[in-house]
Each structure stands twice: as structure tokens, then as C-alpha cells.
Design an enzyme around this catalytic site. Structure first.
Site, PDB file in Angstrom:
ATOM      1  CG  HIS A 103      -1.752  -1.190   1.384  1.00 54.76           C
ATOM      2  ND1 HIS A 103      -2.622  -1.619   0.408  1.00 54.76           N
ATOM      3  CD2 HIS A 103      -1.853  -2.084   2.399  1.00 54.76           C
ATOM      4  CE1 HIS A 103      -3.235  -2.727   0.827  1.00 54.76           C
ATOM      5  NE2 HIS A 103      -2.777  -3.026   2.022  1.00 54.76           N
ATOM      6  CD  GLU A 120      -3.320  -3.464   5.740  1.00 54.28           C
ATOM      7  OE1 GLU A 120      -4.500  -3.226   5.445  1.00 54.28           O
ATOM      8  OE2 GLU A 120      -2.607  -4.229   5.076  1.00 54.28           O
ATOM      9  CG  HIS A 178       0.856  -6.697   3.416  1.00 53.08           C
ATOM     10  ND1 HIS A 178       1.148  -5.479   2.854  1.00 53.08           N
ATOM     11  CD2 HIS A 178      -0.497  -6.772   3.458  1.00 53.08           C
ATOM     12  CE1 HIS A 178       0.024  -4.834   2.584  1.00 53.08           C
ATOM     13  NE2 HIS A 178      -0.996  -5.605   2.936  1.00 53.08           N
ATOM     14  NE  ARG A 198      -5.684  -7.821  -6.663  1.00 51.04           N
ATOM     15  CZ  ARG A 198      -6.599  -7.219  -7.427  1.00 51.04           C
ATOM     16  NH1 ARG A 198      -6.269  -6.813  -8.641  1.00 51.04           N
ATOM     17  NH2 ARG A 198      -7.810  -7.038  -6.980  1.00 51.04           N
TER      18      ARG A 198
END
Length: 322
Positions: A103, A120, A178, A198
Site C-alpha cells: 500500500h 494497517e 505483505h 498487487r
């Protein structure tokens, strides 16, 4: 104006190629299909939750934000960049491996207009005995190494795999490569963003039978090759009646608490509080009301709620703005 009370929302469910039916263990009424995500508290163009309890039942979180303002959300309770509620709370069922992804930060030039970066954290609610995740690059992997690995199909050799069990927690700042893998159910607290790049998706088709889009150049641009500050910990040391800090970022603080009996707590004027029930059940009580809670339920407590208490036998996560 309505008197503040803890808000429980009707989740927004998302079908994903890697999803399953495990969220039914929380008593959630899932639609048909491979449900990978339950957006439990959300104020985003791709999903906005509506209140399921009390006087404001049927009201969207976006409407509450517009009507109640800082009095309910706190002095820090707004995203200054896009005006939305600053956090997004999810439950994720990983029946299959997620794509390897990364991200961006808030300042990445390639962000869609009005969108935020995405830092996150995960709290593992359930994990099969051999469950694992992908958590960062192996030491020494640089941009050219990752690019070459993607071109020759050896990218998995560049990634760290970590075994996981229920109760583990992972802080994932923007820039961390991740992926959750099969057999894991997690609670996710994140910036209010739906931007994912992605890197690799195992060459599998999506729900429509076509290959899912990859975002290789953006991924290479935003990856933190020198480390992002990601941290992980087991939470076995948590004790009843005390908060154990799991993650502290510029965007949220997340703590774990064990409820055994009655626990008196309170909100502050600076920030709303989010409670995620990981396991167990009990009663949430505040001035003028009470509400039963059980595993999987997520509550938004307004900043001006004041004193409240939790009573029962449960494991909860508490999130607020720093």
C-alpha cells in the site's frame, strides 16, 4: 441532536476470490458466495455501513459524520484530506491466499484523487495449525532485485514467510510488502483507504474468470526497501483489566484488553473509540443504556459518550486516534 450511544453497524460484505464462509462463526448473516471481507465500520465510496441499533438505526456513517461533527467524532476525528471517517474496520476470512500486495503512503503521487494511503494492522482471530502470512521482503532485496524476480517468476523467493497463531498481531505501515495466506481470520484496523497495489497473484483468475489486474510499477515505486517500521508481537502477556498496546501509528492506536468481570472505562473529547470483540460476550453499559455484545461485533463509541463499562468474559480491541 441525538444523545450519544455506542453504535453497532450493519456490515458491508465483499466477495473475494480468496474468501470463504468463516465469518459465519460470528453469527453474521452472509450473502451467498466467497465472502472475504466484512466492512464492519466504513465510510468510503466503495462501502458505507449503516447503524443497526438504537435511535439512529438506518443512518449511514457518512450522515452521522455530517450531522454530529466533531462533538461525536472528537477533535481529531476527521480526515483533513478527504473529510471521511479516518478509519476502516474489517473482519477478513482468508480461505485462500491473498495476492502479494503493498500500500502507498498519503503523499504518493499516483494515488487516486481523494484517496488516502494505507497503513494497517492485523489481529489474528483464528488460524489453522500450519497457517502463515507473507510479511516483508527478505533482507537485502532492492528494487532491481524485486523487479527481476517478478519478471522471471521467482518473486516468492524474495519474500519473508511467518507462521501465525490466534492472538498474534502485525503492524503493517504503508510500504510493507505483505499477504495473508489460507487458513487465517483477522480483524483489521486501517486508514480509511481502498488502495491496494498487487505485486503477484499466483497467476489465478478472478471471480469473473479473467486474470486480476497487477500494479507492478506502482508496487515497485511504493515499497519500503530499507524497512517500513513493521512490527509483530504475540499478545499472550495480556492480563485482565489492563490495556496492552499492539500498534501505535500516526493514524491509530490499537490495544488489547481482557474483560473478566466489570471494567470501568471512558472516552475523551479528542477521539471516538472503536471496540472490536475478538471472543467472548458481555454487556456494554453507559449513562442511559446498555447493550449486549458478542464475538465479531464492532462498536463505535462517540467521543462525548463519557463513562462506560464492559462486563462479562471477553477479549476486545480498543482503537482510537493518537
Amino acid at each position: 441532536m441525538s444523545k450519544p450511544y455506542p453504535l453497532l453497524f450493519q456490515p458491508e460484505f465483499k466477495e473475494r476470490v480468496w474468501g470463504g464462509r468463516a465469518l459465519e462463526q460470528f453469527g453474521l448473516n452472509l450473502p451467498e458466495g466467497q465472502i472475504g471481507e466484512g466492512w464492519m465500520i466504513a465510510d468510503h465510496p466503495n462501502g458505507t455501513t449503516t447503524v443497526a441499533n438504537g435511535e439512529l438505526a438506518g443512518t449511514g456513517l457518512d450522515q452521522i459524520r455530517e450531522q454530529m461533527g466533531r462533538e461525536w467524532f472528537g477533535n481529531k476525528g476527521f480526515s483533513e484530506k478527504n473529510g471521511r471517517f479516518p478509519l476502516l474496520i474489517k473482519l477478513l476470512d482468508c480461505n485462500d491466499d491473498l495476492s502479494v500486495q503493498v500500500h502507498p503512503t498519503d503523499d504518493y503521487a499516483g494515488l487516486p484523487q481523494g484517496e488516502l494511503g494505507k497503513t494497517e494492522m492485523w489481529y489474528v482471530l483464528d488460524a489453522k495449525p500450519d497457517a502463515k502470512i507473507i510479511y516483508g521482503l527478505k533482507e537485502g532485496v532492492k528494487r532491481e532485485d524485486l523487479k527481476t524476480a517478478l519478471e522471471n517468476g521467482s518473486v516468492m523467493d524474495s519474500l519473508q514467510e511467518v507462521s501465525v497463531k490466534a492472538g498474534d498481531t502485525f503492524y503493517i505501515p504503508a510500504g510493507t510488502v505483505h499477504a495473508l495466506c489460507a487458513g487465517v481470520v483477522v480483524a483489521e484496523i486501517q486508514q480509511n483507504s481502498d488502495t491496494t497495489y498487487r505485486i503477484y497473484d499466483y497467476n489465478r483468475p478472478g471471480l469473473d474468470g479473467k486474470p486480476r489486474e497487477l500494479h507492478v510499477e506502482d508496487s515497485l515505486n511504493v515499497t519500503a526497501y530499507e524497512g517500513s517500521g513493521a512490527t509483530t508481537m504475540s499478545t499472550d502477556q495480556a492480563v485482565p483489566g489492563q490495556w496492552l498496546q499492539l500498534a501505535a501509528s500516526p493514524y491509530f492506536v490499537v490495544e488489547k484488553g481482557i474483560v473478566e468481570g466489570e471494567w470501568s472505562l471512558g472516552t475523551t473529547q479528542d477521539s471516538f473509540t472503536i471496540l472490536v470483540t475478538c471472543e467472548g460476550e458481555g454487556t456494554l453499559t453507559w449513562e442511559g443504556g446498555s447493550q449486549k455484545f458478542t464475538s465479531g461485533q464492532c462498536f463505535l463509541l462517540p467521543a462525548n459518550l463519557g463513562s462506560y463499562s464492559l462486563e462479562g468474559h471477553a477479549v476486545v480491541l480498543r482503537s482510537y486516534l493518537p
